[in-house]
Design a protein around this motif. Structure first.
Motif, PDB file in Angstrom:
ATOM      1  N   LYS A 220       0.742  -1.148  -0.086  1.00  0.00           N
ATOM      2  CA  LYS A 220       0.120  -0.037   0.087  1.00  0.00           C
ATOM      3  C   LYS A 220       0.835   1.305  -0.044  1.00  0.00           C
ATOM      4  CE  LYS A 220      -3.860  -2.147   2.148  1.00  0.00           C
ATOM      5  NZ  LYS A 220      -4.966  -2.207   3.424  1.00  0.00           N
ATOM      6  N   ASP A 221       0.492   2.271  -0.749  1.00  0.00           N
ATOM      7  CA  ASP A 221       1.178   3.579  -0.559  1.00  0.00           C
ATOM      8  C   ASP A 221       0.794   4.283   0.618  1.00  0.00           C
ATOM      9  OD1 ASP A 221      -1.159   4.591  -1.112  1.00  0.00           O
ATOM     10  OD2 ASP A 221      -0.930   5.159  -3.278  1.00  0.00           O
ATOM     11  N   ASP A 222       1.438   5.546   0.575  1.00  0.00           N
ATOM     12  CA  ASP A 222       1.157   6.525   1.752  1.00  0.00           C
ATOM     13  C   ASP A 222      -0.301   6.760   1.939  1.00  0.00           C
ATOM     14  OD1 ASP A 222       3.951   6.402   2.099  1.00  0.00           O
ATOM     15  OD2 ASP A 222       4.101   8.276   1.056  1.00  0.00           O
TER      16      ASP A 222
ATOM     17  N   VAL B 105      -1.113  -1.086  -4.347  1.00  0.00           N
ATOM     18  CA  VAL B 105      -0.095  -1.058  -5.388  1.00  0.00           C
ATOM     19  C   VAL B 105       0.588  -2.260  -5.471  1.00  0.00           C
ATOM     20  CG1 VAL B 105       0.114   1.557  -5.415  1.00  0.00           C
ATOM     21  CG2 VAL B 105       1.811   0.175  -4.093  1.00  0.00           C
TER      22      VAL B 105
END
Length: 802
Positions: free
Chosen positions: A311-313, A318
């Motif tokens: 996971k992105d921020d 992703v």
């Protein structure tokens, strides 16, 4: 010859393969006994629940948990809910005696010869003499498993190697033991084909048999080439997926799904077990494989492999890609090759492959290195693993989801020219290829007399591919058997007074050319005395729906009269299929969506491959079915209600299936959703669908087929039904399960399927409902949000929820 009937099968071992093999036998209506070991000890949690070592729930825990896991897995191993009731469970200790009632016992335990022998000792105590006993081994020689067994056991023993997942992968390798009766081999070859829907391939008792021997070599040799050329993970998966007729998961994604450890184990075993293989060094693990194996990054089962989900921020999921030089994860790479650009407009893989292999760029270099290598390797495996070249093609294509086998692919490139290029590249094929060419034979296959022929090496002549005599293969009919054609369709004479209409637009989307084809096919059949028409093809999908491009153009220009004419023509063509003077049968497989579903429903019968995925999905582009799909479901529900069947009061189900764009996940589910009428049938083997559809046409014709009159007795519910459905629509909208535009579409659908503004339940005609469909479709085509949905599908290939 002994007559065998398979009513009950015992599956010994309930792991990933065993449980899913059991499910597939249940799919085809066979009763199954699924057994596994008794757990060794009772956990504290189990004891707390009151279980004891003697309790049945504890003793059958392993097999029951395995079956539950299989049934929850995706894609589903069963055609429809409920078939699992045919599976009973037990354990080896308490229930092995029950195999005495089984016609076929399949061993699917761990790949350990000693364990398999212990299982077979127990089987011998209870198995009824003369019944089948087979092993799903992926590589242990049959001769070793037969050691110490009785004469009756070895006569009825064979290898039956299914590929995972058994429901979806078409290959079943049949491997006779040293003393297997020919009758057993013949039975298994036929049963696997007709009843299990498999590409049954007869194999020799050699290491990894055919598919894994060639397929794993292709993977591991390809890995060496990838490493040598410095290609990236994303680049390779773009080059080795659907663009060349391979699975969407291509190379690295497949490795992650299957499990790198599995591939490594097979490769290591092949290296150790093939001292005389001239290319055995290609089974040695290159660094891009060994490094992941050492780190135990096996793919999905370890949460990371060549790809890693994270996971992105912002918490968004992703997918990261492994850098094959640093072994660190980063953004997914994009493949930018001129070769791929050159073939982007070529729909047929048979057209793409020659362009790709002859293109002068890095992609072309990769294709030549890998294809020439596998071509050479396959020529050297004859007669080691197979006497006939077609068996290699069948096994690899069915086992690894290749659209074309190695020799079929080579034929596309020209055998002589490619052999010269291979030799220049240091990949000289076996001598028999040169002998074939010197004898004046220029291809491995040829089509002649409605049959497919293969080059037989021992006799240096062509022979009919066994098992194809009863099939209808459109590729063999191109030429003198073509009756009519245009840019989007071809009409074939497939013999016995039957025509076949094939679509060949992109995804077989229905446009003007296809509608012309349907009308022309029926007219020719009626005027020239043919017995009927099959509508079917040999591509992956029957039809992905109507061609939206023309509709989008008219809608953007607000040409509503043109849209009205277009819908009217589509409806008229559907009704032409329904009310012709000859039977029309749809031979479906793969996707049959939107207009493809509507066409199928208007034929006299559907001959559906078991893996047909059918649905009315128009709401996904902001519309309702207007090619007769809404009308037809209303008609079918009306018929069931009139027959007094309390189990089929399903107008609301029909409404919800359309409103939610539900797609049937099998032909069996299609039947439950009302897409198949009583005259329709299901075919297990994809290759037999058109032949079975032809038989269905002949059966309908022989019954004294006569043109029918359009229906005027469809009972609709009017305002009462609309009020009932409106409550549901409002509730979904209020709960934010449906957007404002979803609700608008659903209300239009509600109006049509209930017959409009009628004060009470009323009998109406088909044309009345078709007119309502068309009016609703027209009004929705002028909606901005509908145009946004259509635009997203056309230009992005993705559905838009707005």
């Amino acid at each position: 010859m002994k007559k065998r009937t398979i009513r009950k099968v015992a599956v010994l071992g309930s792991g990933v393969m065993g449980s899913r093999i059991a499910c597939h036998f249940a799919n085809v209506g066979v009763e199954v006994l699924l057994l596994d070991i008794v757990p060794r000890e009772l956990s504290e949690a189990e004891a707390a629940k009151g279980l004891t070592m003697e309790s049945k729930a504890f003793r059958n825990k392993i097999v029951n948990d395995a079956l539950k896991t299989a049934l929850k897995s995706k894609p589903a191993p069963v055609y429809k809910k409920g078939v699992e009731k045919l599976i009973s469970t037990g354990n080896f200790t308490d229930d092995m005696s029950k195999i005495a009632s089984c016609d076929w016992t399949i061993e699917v335990v761990v790949e350990n010869l000693d364990i398999k022998k212990k299982v077979f000792e127990e089987v011998e105590k209870y198995r009824k003499p003369g019944t089948l006993i087979t092993s799903n081994t992926s590589g242990i020689p049959m001769k070793f498993m037969c050691e110490g067994r009785s004469e009756d056991f070895v006569k009825n023993f064979c290898g039956t190697h299914f590929f995972n997942p058994p429901r979806y992968l078409r290959l079943l390798e049949v491997i006779p033991g040293p003393s297997t009766d020919q009758e057993v081999v013949d039975f298994l070859m036929n049963y696997g084909d007709v009843h299990l829907g498999k590409e049954t391939v007869l194999c020799k008792d050699t290491a990894a048999f055919i598919a894994n021997r060639i397929g794993v070599y292709a993977i591991m040799s390809g890995m060496h080439t990838i490493q040598d050329m410095g290609l990236k993970v994303g680049e390779v998966d773009k080059l080795t997926g659907p663009i060349i007729g391979r699975a969407k998961s291509a190379t690295f994604r497949t490795m992650d799904v299957v499990g790198l450890d599995t591939t490594v184990k097979v490769s290591n075993n092949l290296f150790a077990g093939l001292p005389n293989d001239e290319s055995k060094d290609r089974f040695v693990l290159p660094k891009i494989v060994s490094e992941l194996n050492d780190r135990q990054w096996f793919g999905d089962k370890t949460k990371q492999g060549y790809y890693k989900k994270t996971k992105d921020d912002n918490g968004k999921k992703v997918i990261l890609e492994l850098n094959l030089e640093t072994f660190e994860y980063g953004p997914k790479s994009k493949a930018k090759f001129k070769a791929l650009e050159a073939v982007k407009d070529l729909e047929n893989v048979r057209e793409r492959i020659p362009v790709l292999l002859n293109f002068e760029d890095k992609a072309g270099d990769f294709y030549r290195k890998t294809f020439y290598d596998i071509f050479r390797y396959c020529t050297n495996r004859i007669p080691e693993i197979a006497d006939e070249l077609f068996r290699i093609d069948e096994a690899v294509a069915a086992g690894f989801a290749w659209e074309l086998g190695p020799f079929e692919t080579w034929d596309l490139l020209g055998v002589k020219e490619t052999a010269e290029k291979m030799e220049a590249a240091g990949e000289k094929p076996a001598d028999w290829v040169y002998e074939m060419l010197e004898a004046g034979h220029t291809s491995f296959y040829k089509n002649e007399g409605r049959q497919s022929w293969y080059y037989d090496i021992p006799s240096k002549s062509y022979k009919v591919v066994p098992g194809t005599e009863s099939l209808v293969m459109l590729e063999t009919l191109r030429g003198e058997n073509v009756v009519w054609s245009n840019a989007g369709a071809t009409l074939f004479d497939i013999g016995d007074g039957v025509l076949n209409l094939e679509f060949h637009t992109k995804m077989n989307a229905l446009g003007q050319e296809n509608l012309e084809g349907v009308n022309t096919a029926i007219s020719i059949a009626e005027e020239k005395g043919y017995k009927g028409v099959v509508i079917g093809n040999e591509s992956a999908n029957f039809s992905a729906g109507a061609n939206l491009a023309m509709l989008f153009m008219f809608a953007c220009d607000q040409e509503y009269d043109e849209i009205n004419l277009m819908i009217a023509q589509f409806q008229k063509t559907m009704m032409r299929a329904r009310y012709s003077s000859v039977p029309v049968v749809a031979a479906t497989s793969g996707l049959a969506l939107g207009g493809g579903c509507e066409l199928s429903m208007h034929c006299d019968a559907v001959q559906a491959h078991a893996e047909t995925y059918m649905g009315l999905v128009e709401v996904g582009v902001g519309l309702i079915p207007a090619g007769g799909g809404t009308k037809e479901l209303a008609l079918r529900v009306s018929d069931q209600l009139k027959s007094g069947d309390p189990e089929y009061n399903r107008l609301q189900d029909a409404f919800m299936n359309i409103a939610t764009a539900k797609v049937a996940t099998s032909a069996e589910e299609m039947r439950n959703m009302g897409f198949m009428n009583e005259a329709s049938r299901i075919t297990l083997n994809r290759k037999r669908v058109i032949a079975d559809a032809k038989t269905r046409v002949l059966e309908l014709s022989a019954l004294g087929y006569a043109e029918k009159n359009q229906r005027r007795d469809i009972k609709v519910q009017g305002r009462g039904g609309m009020a009932l459905f409106e409550a549901g629509i409002a509730g979904m909208e209020y709960a934010n399960w449906a957007s404002e535009h979803d609700a608008k579409i659903a209300r239009k659908l509600n109006y049509v399927i209930n017959g409009g503004d009628l004060s009470s339940p009323t009998y109406v005609s088909e044309q009345y409902l078709l007119d309502l469909e068309r009016e609703a479709f027209l009004s929705l085509s002028g909606e901005k949000k509908t145009l946004e949905r259509i635009q997203s599908i056309i230009f992005k290939g993705k559905p838009l929820r707005n």
